[in-house]
Design a protein around this motif. Structure first.
Motif, PDB file in Angstrom:
ATOM      1  N   ALA A  73       0.830  -1.208   0.000  1.00  0.00           N
ATOM      2  CA  ALA A  73       0.000   0.000   0.000  1.00  0.00           C
ATOM      3  C   ALA A  73       0.867   1.262   0.000  1.00  0.00           C
ATOM      4  CB  ALA A  73      -0.929  -0.006   1.208  1.00  0.00           C
ATOM      5  N   CYS A  74       1.973   1.241   0.739  1.00  0.00           N
ATOM      6  CA  CYS A  74       2.856   2.415   0.764  1.00  0.00           C
ATOM      7  C   CYS A  74       3.485   2.663  -0.604  1.00  0.00           C
ATOM      8  CB  CYS A  74       3.941   2.219   1.807  1.00  0.00           C
ATOM      9  SG  CYS A  74       3.333   2.236   3.508  1.00  0.00           S
ATOM     10  N   VAL A  75       3.747   1.592  -1.336  1.00  0.00           N
ATOM     11  CA  VAL A  75       4.294   1.761  -2.684  1.00  0.00           C
ATOM     12  C   VAL A  75       3.242   2.371  -3.613  1.00  0.00           C
ATOM     13  CG1 VAL A  75       5.226   0.502  -4.673  1.00  0.00           C
ATOM     14  CG2 VAL A  75       5.908  -0.140  -2.357  1.00  0.00           C
ATOM     15  N   GLN A  76       1.985   2.055  -3.377  1.00  0.00           N
ATOM     16  CA  GLN A  76       0.905   2.515  -4.248  1.00  0.00           C
ATOM     17  C   GLN A  76       0.290   3.843  -3.809  1.00  0.00           C
ATOM     18  OE1 GLN A  76      -0.022   1.043  -7.053  1.00  0.00           O
ATOM     19  NE2 GLN A  76       1.469  -0.624  -6.804  1.00  0.00           N
ATOM     20  N   LEU A  77       0.934   4.577  -2.913  1.00  0.00           N
ATOM     21  CA  LEU A  77       0.346   5.833  -2.422  1.00  0.00           C
ATOM     22  C   LEU A  77       0.047   6.835  -3.534  1.00  0.00           C
ATOM     23  CD1 LEU A  77       2.184   6.509   0.965  1.00  0.00           C
ATOM     24  CD2 LEU A  77      -0.220   6.002   0.597  1.00  0.00           C
ATOM     25  N   PRO A  78       0.914   7.066  -4.522  1.00  0.00           N
ATOM     26  CA  PRO A  78       0.541   7.980  -5.612  1.00  0.00           C
ATOM     27  C   PRO A  78      -0.711   7.534  -6.373  1.00  0.00           C
ATOM     28  CG  PRO A  78       2.909   7.612  -5.598  1.00  0.00           C
ATOM     29  CD  PRO A  78       2.306   6.621  -4.636  1.00  0.00           C
ATOM     30  N   VAL A 129      -9.912   0.413  -8.281  1.00  0.00           N
ATOM     31  CA  VAL A 129     -10.433   1.433  -7.372  1.00  0.00           C
ATOM     32  C   VAL A 129     -10.716   0.833  -6.000  1.00  0.00           C
ATOM     33  CG1 VAL A 129     -12.420   2.919  -6.928  1.00  0.00           C
ATOM     34  CG2 VAL A 129     -11.367   2.901  -9.179  1.00  0.00           C
ATOM     35  N   VAL A 130     -11.357  -0.329  -5.956  1.00  0.00           N
ATOM     36  CA  VAL A 130     -11.670  -0.965  -4.679  1.00  0.00           C
ATOM     37  C   VAL A 130     -10.388  -1.407  -3.981  1.00  0.00           C
ATOM     38  CG1 VAL A 130     -12.875  -2.883  -3.598  1.00  0.00           C
ATOM     39  CG2 VAL A 130     -13.942  -1.658  -5.488  1.00  0.00           C
ATOM     40  N   THR A 131      -9.438  -1.872  -4.749  1.00  0.00           N
ATOM     41  CA  THR A 131      -8.163  -2.281  -4.152  1.00  0.00           C
ATOM     42  C   THR A 131      -7.464  -1.102  -3.489  1.00  0.00           C
ATOM     43  OG1 THR A 131      -7.924  -4.013  -5.824  1.00  0.00           O
ATOM     44  CG2 THR A 131      -5.944  -3.351  -4.625  1.00  0.00           C
ATOM     45  N   ARG A 185      -8.540 -12.044  -5.785  1.00  0.00           N
ATOM     46  CA  ARG A 185      -7.504 -12.319  -4.799  1.00  0.00           C
ATOM     47  C   ARG A 185      -7.058 -11.074  -4.026  1.00  0.00           C
ATOM     48  NH1 ARG A 185      -6.169 -16.686  -1.920  1.00  0.00           N
ATOM     49  NH2 ARG A 185      -4.008 -16.555  -1.185  1.00  0.00           N
ATOM     50  N   PRO A 186      -6.797  -9.923  -4.655  1.00  0.00           N
ATOM     51  CA  PRO A 186      -6.394  -8.739  -3.866  1.00  0.00           C
ATOM     52  C   PRO A 186      -7.482  -8.290  -2.892  1.00  0.00           C
ATOM     53  CG  PRO A 186      -5.885  -8.449  -6.191  1.00  0.00           C
ATOM     54  CD  PRO A 186      -6.747  -9.662  -6.091  1.00  0.00           C
ATOM     55  N   ILE A 187      -8.720  -8.356  -3.365  1.00  0.00           N
ATOM     56  CA  ILE A 187      -9.826  -7.944  -2.496  1.00  0.00           C
ATOM     57  C   ILE A 187      -9.955  -8.910  -1.328  1.00  0.00           C
ATOM     58  CG2 ILE A 187     -12.279  -7.376  -2.418  1.00  0.00           C
ATOM     59  CD1 ILE A 187     -10.640  -5.557  -4.209  1.00  0.00           C
ATOM     60  N   GLN A 188      -9.778 -10.209  -1.605  1.00  0.00           N
ATOM     61  CA  GLN A 188      -9.852 -11.205  -0.538  1.00  0.00           C
ATOM     62  C   GLN A 188      -8.816 -10.932   0.542  1.00  0.00           C
ATOM     63  OE1 GLN A 188     -11.254 -14.569   0.024  1.00  0.00           O
ATOM     64  NE2 GLN A 188     -13.000 -14.040  -1.267  1.00  0.00           N
ATOM     65  N   ASN A 189      -7.586 -10.713   0.151  1.00  0.00           N
ATOM     66  CA  ASN A 189      -6.518 -10.518   1.130  1.00  0.00           C
ATOM     67  C   ASN A 189      -6.739  -9.258   1.962  1.00  0.00           C
ATOM     68  OD1 ASN A 189      -5.213 -12.833   0.205  1.00  0.00           O
ATOM     69  ND2 ASN A 189      -4.032 -11.694  -1.330  1.00  0.00           N
ATOM     70  N   LEU A 190      -7.097  -8.160   1.318  1.00  0.00           N
ATOM     71  CA  LEU A 190      -7.296  -6.910   2.046  1.00  0.00           C
ATOM     72  C   LEU A 190      -8.514  -6.989   2.960  1.00  0.00           C
ATOM     73  CD1 LEU A 190      -6.503  -4.421  -0.867  1.00  0.00           C
ATOM     74  CD2 LEU A 190      -5.151  -4.731   1.211  1.00  0.00           C
ATOM     75  N   THR A 191      -9.588  -7.621   2.500  1.00  0.00           N
ATOM     76  CA  THR A 191     -10.791  -7.704   3.322  1.00  0.00           C
ATOM     77  C   THR A 191     -10.573  -8.634   4.509  1.00  0.00           C
ATOM     78  OG1 THR A 191     -12.073  -7.399   1.284  1.00  0.00           O
ATOM     79  CG2 THR A 191     -13.272  -8.060   3.241  1.00  0.00           C
ATOM     80  N   ILE A 213      -3.097   5.663  -5.120  1.00  0.00           N
ATOM     81  CA  ILE A 213      -4.231   5.838  -4.203  1.00  0.00           C
ATOM     82  C   ILE A 213      -4.673   7.295  -4.196  1.00  0.00           C
ATOM     83  CG2 ILE A 213      -4.933   5.663  -1.800  1.00  0.00           C
ATOM     84  CD1 ILE A 213      -2.996   3.328  -1.503  1.00  0.00           C
ATOM     85  N   ARG A 214      -3.719   8.218  -4.193  1.00  0.00           N
ATOM     86  CA  ARG A 214      -4.065   9.643  -4.238  1.00  0.00           C
ATOM     87  C   ARG A 214      -4.821   9.982  -5.514  1.00  0.00           C
ATOM     88  NH1 ARG A 214       1.039  13.246  -4.127  1.00  0.00           N
ATOM     89  NH2 ARG A 214       1.362  12.056  -6.043  1.00  0.00           N
ATOM     90  N   ALA A 215      -4.371   9.459  -6.635  1.00  0.00           N
ATOM     91  CA  ALA A 215      -5.079   9.715  -7.891  1.00  0.00           C
ATOM     92  C   ALA A 215      -6.490   9.134  -7.867  1.00  0.00           C
ATOM     93  CB  ALA A 215      -4.275   9.118  -9.048  1.00  0.00           C
ATOM     94  N   CYS A 216      -6.637   7.992  -7.211  1.00  0.00           N
ATOM     95  CA  CYS A 216      -7.980   7.393  -7.101  1.00  0.00           C
ATOM     96  C   CYS A 216      -8.924   8.305  -6.349  1.00  0.00           C
ATOM     97  CB  CYS A 216      -7.859   6.037  -6.431  1.00  0.00           C
ATOM     98  SG  CYS A 216      -9.441   5.264  -6.010  1.00  0.00           S
TER      99      CYS A 216
END
Length: 1407
Positions: A1054-1059, A1137-1139, A1182-1188, A1061-1064
């Motif tokens: 998640a920290c790698v994807q911060l930019p 977006v949900v991820t 799979r990504p949604i499963q892990n995060l949820t 996430i901000r755009a989202c």
């Protein structure tokens, strides 16, 4: 066929038709029959025959099927005679005599005439006098000789009184006066019949020898009858007959006992007419005073003090003496007999002349009516005030001083002018004190709301239509007290020179629903809304109601025609100012009111005038007034077009030039008034300059402006600066700031116009950068002088007020300088270095440091105390009572304006010269950090009453975060506080109000999703989270599914994807882009693009508190669920977006939990449920499963579960149960036994939550139990939360039992709920607690059915269940054999033949 008669038929036509009808032989519609006349006798005779012959000639018309008499609709009650109750009958009375007595035939009446015997009546001849005419009777001469009336209800004419006095003078007995003894001391009353011939009744007395002397008793009995005098029966026979009847009555009474007398008395009273009884009693009462005093001159008063009742003993007779009626001795003025119509005392009309009872000595818990004096002060019920103050002139509670609101309303409609004026003035004082909150602790309820509900607006509006000037002025004063708050206006003027101080929120009512009124409004048609009554409009919005009832034309008439006093003129001006602050529509109506603005400009802003003859002046007409300029300024604030109309159409621009071109001393006004007028003129000009208007005056008045600016040079220690002069200087600096912003936009507008190619565009302003660049050096030199002035005690306060305005100007200058083509970096950097040294000196000054230490104390965000000021929903206000004296953000001791100005300059300087950033590290000292920590934990009130102050504090917090963003890379000490800055940014974002959209955009773009503000992501934070999860796993001794991705790796990703996430999130907030542009123009000083200085209507913050869940909610809101079978297709990129949304929520839940505390746990659960509801297969990714899964494990921690309350309705939903019903339908349709979805469905089924959720599963959606295959190892919630305490809902227990017996609930299908059902049923059937008959019967029935089960496994589980055991394979433990207590219970139910303890042995015995 016969035709019907027509209206046009003549008499011949009717006769012809009648002939045809008779010839046709048709049956008539009606038949004619003869009825005998009931009034004629039925016997024969000539007369009867004659009448009979005549009767045959009469036609009687009857209609078939119509009865002869009208049927009775209801059974009629038997008729009763109204005189029957007044007749007295006796047991041994002869009926024939009774009929003879009541025979009213004329013969009976004439046969009973008995001539009155007048032989004993003396004949009085008139006296012979020597006068020609009789002597005239003068009342004043004969009043003393005339006897008083014999009773209180008796009234004699003057002539009758004179005759009575003459007879007494001659020694004769007066007429109609019997010398009977007193009957005042009676105990028991009996009425007896006197004679059948007279039909009159006596009222005799039964006297007790214990209370009256024997002599008195004998006198009473021997005195004779009181009702029969024997007059008219003859001289001798009359008196003898009367005494004979009286003696017979005495003998009858003496022969009867007391009980018999009482029985006869009650019998007579029940039969007699009440009017007759009252007449007899009145005859007795007329002779009581004189006779009692004659018989008992000494003991009469003692006897009168004892009240006796027939059924009471002597001890019970004595009662507490009460205050009797008013007597002549109680009157302050004794009436004289010569006064006309004053001979009779009327106590009920004289009660008001009695002395007031003493006030309450002690307090009481009982609610009492509030009473106020003429100054509006609340008078306590125990306070005893003298009556000469005029506070006791009211009917209710006469002993209490003061007037209630109801009495003041009544008094305000009096016909007496002074009373109306006094009531209106008192109401004005009460309203003023109520708005200041002086009654908040003493009164229950709101005074303002009570007054408005009672119709105060219409009362004042009616008073404004009065023809008396005094009443009109009093009504204006009361309306001013209701609408205008002097503290609010002074506070707004004080903050005018602050950063963004010109902008303000419209004072519109709150958008909260008022009971069912809002629903009715939504249902109304547009025509009905226009026809809404004045009362309804005023109830919802006071200002709209006043405008609707034509207040503005009436105020214009009062100003133009009535020309009231100076105070009333000022009040009217401030009332119109308050109306203009309401909204842009109200300001437009003020400007559109016919002749209102023209009259104000003509009479109160003249171009020429003479000096007032007196101070203060007796009239304000023809002399410039500061309130008129303020009114124009407030109206101009509402919109660019309104400001242009005021400047050009009303001729205000010429008047500004006239007022500002001369020195204040040359205006032929008082010094203070002249300075106030100049200050308001500068403010009006500054408002116009913020739109880019009236800038041509700057070129014309440049010499006067420079002269005024130079006159405010170094302060003289010996001459303190006047407050009016200080406000004038602040307004001048504010004007120069806005002109600088406007001049900075000249180059951009010029280039746009040149490149437009003839297209319509904004014209460049008449001022350019070179017009304003020369003022900077003068203002910087002034700033240095003010910084030095902080060392002087006499100048410190003035310098602290002036320095923020100069700092705001410098920020505007350097911000616009960096945008100019003439910008010289080298020269500017040198200037900035010199300025930076001055700023560091200012920041380190002891006075500034003392203000910084006081930052937390004056903060509105950290203030948790409720405000005492009183406001109503229909009349909002800016709550700021006592802002000058007490600590507060707007007070003179506040550090916010200085720190805001300093932060603005530092932001502008570090933007241009980034190398100077490290010099300002001292700004984040320990007091500032402590203030930020307090802000991160605060939950401020975001209402309109605090929003206008919170907006200034939000600006300071934003500027501090911007400086921290620049200091974190260069200062390690500041970098250590990065989590604190990030926490402040997270809590600040959902606090921002409309008008601050640009700040929200900047926070999201630069700070919230910035990696430097989340140091945990790159300093071992994910690893620490993984270690914490392992430790928690060991403590709980419950293994998590190892197939799930670890939380640490999820956080690292998640920290790698911060930019991204901000755009989202920026994409989700794209609908705010127009508002962001408007806010940017206002905050950055792009004046030509500003359309209004009124901020948008305050309906709440820009973003909701649960803004991190916005992407999920937007996907869920794209379309409704279609029976859980088909859902609308998700847009492209929905998975990403949900991820990103779940990644950001995970980061906040792990590292910024404090920022999410404002969101209810049930709201978090409801928002996260959208993952399963927005699509049929999104949760399977799979990504949604892990995060949820990670979020579910965080949500199911013991501390989180304890705080989760599902009885609360999530925001936006009616109840959680509705959402759970949708989840159940979705699970049955698309889950396919997914463990994640199953755990989500099991969480609300814990024992502590509503039984309705469990009933929905086992009753309506029992089919889902086949696929709810979550094992006890997969469930991260302890089983004890599902099984403890035992279930007590009989309906749910029966559903458990039915599902087990029918096979709908099996261990390999639904392991968790299988254990739950076993636990509750086992505890229920083997419970030792006493229960109701129905519950006990259910236990016995279940136990019998269990014993006869053919499913041995289920039977064993139900009988031998011990405890739930989550780590075990089956999820519970079993007894090896049936415990003795259960065996005895089973024996009681089944009988002795099944008393074996082993279930296997029981089966063999059964066989």
């Amino acid at each position: 066929m016969l035709r019907r008669p027509q209206p046009t038929d003549s008499e011949a036509d009717l006769l012809r038709e009648q002939e045809r009808f008779l010839n046709s032989g048709a049956q008539a519609a009606v038949s004619v029959i003869r009825r005998p006349d009931k009034r004629r006798p039925q016997g024969g005779g000539a007369e009867d025959q004659r009448d009979s012959g005549e009767g045959q000639q009469r036609d009687v018309v009857s209609i078939e099927d119509l009865p002869d008499e009208v049927p009775a609709l209801t059974p009629a009650p038997p008729k009763k005679s109204r005189f029957k109750s007044s007749r007295v009958t006796f047991e041994h009375e002869d009926s024939e005599d009774c009929l003879d007595r009541h025979d009213t035939h004329i013969s009976a009446v004439l046969s009973r005439i008995i001539e009155k015997d007048t032989s004993s009546v003396p004949v009085t001849l008139p006296e012979f006098t020597g006068m020609a005419f009789p002597k005239v009777l003068h009342r004043s001469h004969h009043e003393n000789t005339m006897p008083a009336a014999s009773g209180p209800g008796r009234k004699k004419s003057i002539f009758a009184q004179q005759i009575t006095a003459q007879r007494l003078k001659e020694g004769k007995v007066p007429l109609n006066v019997s010398g009977l003894p007193s009957q005042a001391q009676t105990k028991k009353v009996s009425l007896m019949d006197c004679s059948a011939d007279t039909g009159l009744l006596h009222k005799q007395l039964y006297l007790s020898s214990t209370s009256l002397p024997n002599s008195y008793c004998m006198n009473v009995f021997s005195a004779g009858s009181r009702l029969i005098s024997g007059q008219g029966l003859g001289v001798i026979g009359g008196s003898q007959e009367t005494m004979r009847i009286h003696r017979e009555n005495q003998e009858n009474l003496q022969a009867m006992s007391a009980s018999e007398i009482m029985d006869e008395q009650k019998k007579l009273l029940s039969r007699l007419d009440p009017r007759l009884v009252e007449f007899v009693r009145s005859r007795k009462a007329q002779d009581i005073p004189s006779c009692a005093s004659a018989t008992h001159p000494s003991g009469g008063q003692q006897q009168q003090d004892i009240v006796t009742l027939p059924s009471s003993t002597h001890e019970d007779m004595e009662m507490v003496p009460e205050q009797g009626p008013v007597t002549e001795a109680d009157l302050p003025v004794k009436p004289h007999k010569e006064w006309v119509n004053m001979d009779k005392l009327e106590p009920e009309k004289l009660e008001w002349m009695r002395d007031l009872p003493p006030p309450r000595k002690k307090g009481t818990n009982k609610a009492m009516q509030a009473r106020f004096d003429f100054a509006g002060t609340l008078i306590p019920p125990t306070e005893d005030l003298p009556t000469h103050l005029g506070l006791h002139h009211h009917g209710e509670e006469p002993e209490r001083a003061g007037y209630s609101l109801q009495e003041l309303f009544l008094l305000s409609r009096s016909q007496v002018i002074q009373q109306r004026s006094l009531a209106l003035g008192t109401l004005a004082n009460v309203i003023s004190k109520a708005r200041c909150g002086e009654y908040s602790s003493a009164l229950k309820g709101s005074v303002l709301s009570s007054l408005l509900d009672a119709g105060l607006l219409f009362l004042l509006r009616f008073a404004l239509d009065d023809s008396v000037d005094g009443i009109v002025c009093a009504a204006v004063h009361a309306l001013h007290a209701l609408l205008v708050s002097a503290n609010e206006e002074a506070c707004l003027d004080n903050t005018f020179s602050w950063f963004c101080g010109m902008s303000s929120f419209p004072l519109l009512p709150t958008a909260e629903e008022e009971d069912d009124d809002e629903d009715e409004i939504l249902k109304e048609a547009p025509e009905e809304k226009q026809q809404k009554s004045d009362y309804k409009v005023a109830r919802q919005d006071v200002v709209k109601g006043l405008i609707k009832i034509n207040l503005l034309p009436r105020l214009r008439y009062i100003l133009e025609v009535m020309r009231p006093s100076p105070r009333a003129v000022h009040d009217i001006m401030e009332i119109i100012i308050r109306l203009a602050r309401h909204s842009t529509a109200s300001a437009t109506q003020v400007l559109d009111c016919p002749r209102l603005i023209e009259m104000i400009v003509r009479d109160f802003l003249p171009t020429s005038w003479t000096a007032p003859p007196s101070d203060p002046p007796t009239s304000l007409y023809g002399v410039p007034q500061a309130s008129a300029l303020k009114l124009l300024r407030v109206v101009s604030t509402a919109g660019r077009n309104l400001c242009a109309r005021i400047l050009n159409s009303a001729g205000v621009k010429e008047r500004l030039s006239c007022l500002l071109s001369a020195e204040p001393g040359d205006l032929l006004l008082g010094e203070a008034e002249a300075l106030r007028i100049c200050a308001e003129a500068y403010r009006l000009w500054a408002v116009a300059a913020r739109y880019g208007q009236a800038c041509d005056l700057y070129v014309d008045l440049y010499p006067a402006l420079v002269k005024s600016l130079q006159s405010a040079g170094p302060l003289s220690p010996s001459e303190p600066l006047l407050q009016e002069r200080l406000q004038r200087l602040l307004a001048l600096v504010c004007l120069l700031t806005q002109i600088t912003h406007t001049a900075g936009c000249h180059q951009e507008l010029q280039s746009t116009m040149l490149s437009s190619g003839g297209e319509e565009c904004l014209p460049p302003p008449p001022v350019c950068w070179k017009h304003v660049s020369g003022l900077q050096q003068t203002l910087v030199s002034h700033l240095k002088g003010f910084v030095k002035g902080l060392d002087s005690d006499a100048q410190r306060e003035i310098c602290l007020v002036l320095i923020p305005a100069y700092l705001v100007y410098l920020q505007a200058y350097y911000h616009q300088l960096s945008l100019q083509s003439s910008f010289s970096p080298v020269e500017t950097l040198e200037e900035l270095e010199s300025l930076a040294s001055e700023l560091v000196t200012l920041l380190s000054h002891r006075v500034v440091q003392a203000l910084i230490k006081n930052l937390k104390a004056v903060s509105v965000v950290c203030d948790t105390l409720p405000c005492r000021a009183e406001t109503t929903g229909s009349l909002p206000g800016l709550v700021c009572p006592g802002w000058k004296d007490g600590p507060g953000l707007a007070s003179s001791t506040s550090s916010f304006p200085l720190l805001t100005g300093l932060a603005l300059v530092l932001d502008a300087v570090t933007t241009i010269h980034k190398g100077l950033t490290a010099k300002f590290t001292a700004l984040f000292s320990e007091p500032v950090l402590e203030y930020l920590r307090c802000t991160a934990r605060a939950t401020p009130d975001l209402s309109l009453s605090r929003a206008w102050l919170l907006r200034h504090e939000h600006n300071l917090l934003y500027l501090l975060l911007r400086l921290a963003h620049r200091l974190i890379p260069v200062d390690p000490e500041v970098a250590k506080q990065a989590p604190l800055f990030h926490q402040v940014a997270l809590v600040l974002l959902p606090w921002l109000f409309p008008g601050s959209e640009f700040l929200a955009h900047e926070l999201i773009s630069t700070i919230i999703f910035s990696k430097p503000f989340i140091p945990e992501g790159h300093s071992g934070g994910p690893e620490a989270v993984e270690l914490g999860a392992l430790r928690l796993q060991e403590e709980q001794a419950a293994g998590f599914n190892t197939s799930h991705q670890a939380v640490g790796s999820l956080l690292r990703e998640a920290c790698v994807q911060l930019p991204s996430i901000r755009a989202c999130y920026l994409t989700q907030l794209a609908h705010l882009e127009p508002a962001v542009v408007v806010s940017q123009n206002s905050l950055l000083g792009r004046n030509p693009w500003i359309s209004s200085q009124l901020l948008p209507e305050l309906s709440g913050p820009i973003l909701p508190s649960d803004w991190p869940y916005l992407p999920l909610l937007s996907l869920y809101g794209r379309g409704p669920v279609c029976d859980g079978l088909s859902l609308p297709e998700l847009p492209l990129g929905a998975l990403l977006v949900v991820t990103h949304c779940l990644q950001w929520i995970l980061v906040l839940e792990v590292w910024r939990e404090e920022a999410l505390k404002v969101i209810l746990p049930v709201a978090k659960l409801a928002r996260m449920s959208c993952v399963f509801l927005c699509s049929s297969d999104l949760f399977l990714e799979r990504p949604i499963q892990n995060l949820t899964w990670a979020l579910f494990r965080l949500l199911s921690r013991p501390s989180r579960l304890d705080s989760l309350d599902l009885s609360l309705a999530p925001p936006g939903l009616a109840s959680f149960q509705d959402l759970y019903s949708d989840l159940l339908a979705q699970y049955e349709a698309v889950s396919f036994g997914n463990p994640l979805f199953g755990c989500w469905m099991l969480l609300p089924l814990q024992r502590r939550y509503s039984v309705a959720l469990k009933l929905a599963v086992f009753g309506e959606h029992v089919g889902m139990l086949r696929s709810l295959s979550v094992t006890t190892e997969q469930l991260s919630i302890p089983l004890e939360r599902f099984t403890s305490p035992p279930e007590d809902c009989l309906a749910l227990l029966r559903l458990y039992f039915r599902c087990l017996l029918t096979g709908a609930l099996r261990q390999h299908w639904c392991p968790v709920l299988y254990v739950v059902a076993l636990s509750h049923l086992n505890a229920f059937i083997f419970s030792q607690h006493a229960a109701a008959q129905e519950v006990e019967a259910a236990r016995v029935s279940m136990l019998r059915k269990i014993f006869y089960l053919t499913d041995e496994v289920l039977k064993k589980h139900l009988l031998l269940f011990r405890l739930p055991q989550q780590p075990s394979q089956c999820g519970f433990d079993l007894y090896e054999q049936l415990p003795p207590i259960r065996a005895r219970r089973l024996e009681q139910v089944l009988g002795s033949q099944h008393s074996c303890s082993d279930p296997g042995q029981q089966d063999e015995n059964e066989r």
